[in-house]
Write a protein that holds these residues in place. Sequence first.
Motif: not given
Length: 390
Positions: A302, A317, A286, A314-315, A306, A238, A289-290
């Motif tokens: 996407t 990955v 990714v 907050t990603l 963002i 994260e 997202v959040n």
Amino acid sequence: KDGIDNPALSLAEDTDGEAAGEPRFYLLSKGSAETFGFCLHEELGGRGHVVGQVELGGLAQRRGLRDGDRLLQVNGRFVDHLDHQRVVQRIKASGNQVLLAVLDGDSYAAAKALGRDLAQLLPADVRPRLCHVRRDKNGFGFSVSGPEGTKGTFQLSVRHGGPADRAGVPTGSWLLELNGASVRSCSRAQLARKLKQSGSKVTLLVASGAVEEFYRLRGLQVPAAAADASWLPYKARELRMVKGPGGYGFLLKEDDCGAGAIGQFLWEVDAGLAAERAGMREGDRVLAVNGESIEGLDHQQTVLRIRAHEDRVTLLVIDPASDEFYRSVRLGDPRAAGRARLWGGSQPQTRVGRSLQGSRLAVELHEPRNSPPRCSFPAGAVPSAVPRGR
């Protein structure tokens, strides 16, 4: 007689064996061209996640799902308290196999009226475990036993303090898969050869006696999709970023991520900016997202996710090595997967870093010249119903 006179009844497979008013468990396994055959609805007033539009003769109907059932668990995880979109995403992220626990509508309403904790109606843990074992000078640290002459029945004895013990393999557990392949048709000699061919490391899907008994009594195969992967050394990360004067400082690019799927990847991480400070590495893919999966989103959607919060994101990955590992054990998509390819040639990419107007995020879309018109997609990341298993 009912089954003969009523074709709909004759299609339903009585596989649950649960008494009325108790949760029922279904393992749905479909081919890539098939669908699960139901939709998931959200009723006003917080009445749970409702199974609906069960297709006559479809997979869900054949297994026994009914219109009006309330969904309690997805792959062994309680979901009644989650918002509708997250539950849909969990089903979609499960791929072609999903384990569902449901309660009929009347029993659900009665339990809610009495203030019962619905999680208490379900077994504490029905998940198998994925463990990655690295050999030491004495071997993998486990031995295999099973009935002589019987294929696919292997119980593990684990040496205390050895590699298997450190990797989380419980002694007495049953071996279900080896390196992502089922061992149900393996003899002892074949299993021994597969272990030898694994070299210095092996990935095991195992189930405790209680978990194995739970599935066996219900006539269900133990699903890899429901596995507890917390013991694996490969994990998603994260990244929490607060945008500074120079923006976040990375390039978002759409590209192939294996098996014909499309993903959103992170490249050109700028030194000293928020992305690098958060631990972003070039080549990361990714997943969310959040806190929301980007499964089903295209590149532009996407980017909009963002940009939803102007100064922070907050990603979730995953790095290339971990991504490849999950694919090798048939969990190739741990959280999400891109689906729509918008251009037939080179892929779109977005610079996420330079500030255009004060604190607003700079977004420069780099699209191939002479590309075909962009496809139009409806607003919103995930539909309000499971789209027939796709």
